[in-house]
Design a protein around this motif. Sequence first.
Motif, PDB file in Angstrom:
ATOM      1  N   ALA A  69       1.001  -1.253   0.027  1.00  0.00           N
ATOM      2  CA  ALA A  69      -0.032  -0.070  -0.133  1.00  0.00           C
ATOM      3  C   ALA A  69       0.920   1.235  -0.013  1.00  0.00           C
ATOM      4  CB  ALA A  69      -0.996  -0.043   1.098  1.00  0.00           C
ATOM      5  N   ARG A  70       0.330   2.340  -0.570  1.00  0.00           N
ATOM      6  CA  ARG A  70       1.178   3.554  -0.616  1.00  0.00           C
ATOM      7  C   ARG A  70       0.818   4.386   0.683  1.00  0.00           C
ATOM      8  NH1 ARG A  70      -0.606   4.136  -6.063  1.00  0.00           N
ATOM      9  NH2 ARG A  70      -1.538   6.018  -5.377  1.00  0.00           N
ATOM     10  N   ALA A 122      -8.366   1.461  -1.611  1.00  0.00           N
ATOM     11  CA  ALA A 122      -7.510   1.613  -3.070  1.00  0.00           C
ATOM     12  C   ALA A 122      -6.132   0.627  -2.910  1.00  0.00           C
ATOM     13  CB  ALA A 122      -7.128   2.969  -2.970  1.00  0.00           C
ATOM     14  N   ALA A 123      -5.790   0.243  -1.831  1.00  0.00           N
ATOM     15  CA  ALA A 123      -4.446  -0.501  -1.855  1.00  0.00           C
ATOM     16  C   ALA A 123      -5.172  -2.007  -2.445  1.00  0.00           C
ATOM     17  CB  ALA A 123      -3.960  -0.826  -0.304  1.00  0.00           C
ATOM     18  N   GLN A 135      -3.020   6.289   0.001  1.00  0.00           N
ATOM     19  CA  GLN A 135      -3.959   5.253  -0.471  1.00  0.00           C
ATOM     20  C   GLN A 135      -4.907   4.952   0.805  1.00  0.00           C
ATOM     21  OE1 GLN A 135      -1.887   1.783  -2.059  1.00  0.00           O
ATOM     22  NE2 GLN A 135      -2.838   2.447  -3.910  1.00  0.00           N
TER      23      GLN A 135
END
Length: 90
Positions: free
Chosen positions: A17-18, A25-26, A21
């Motif tokens: 994951a960013r 979204a991840a 995010q």
Amino acid sequence: MSERPYLIKVDGTDVPARPDQTVAAALIAADIVSWRRTRRYGRPRGLFCGIGACFDCLVRIDGGPPVRACLIPAGNGMIIDTDRDDEGAS
């Protein structure tokens, strides 16, 4: 300079994951598009509205109550439990 990617654990599997995010979204970025099933008919559900108005993206984070994955920022080391039935859902 960008931050290092996070790792979240989804149903026992590491998912990147960013820092910017949401949990939803991840999951989508990891090609996990459904993570729960409806009670009555067992239909797959995941991200639908993306703004917290519906309840299709519910997950449990770190053992807590169900929350909407589209509203929760991903955090390094989060443990995500879904109600996904792995057979036929992804």
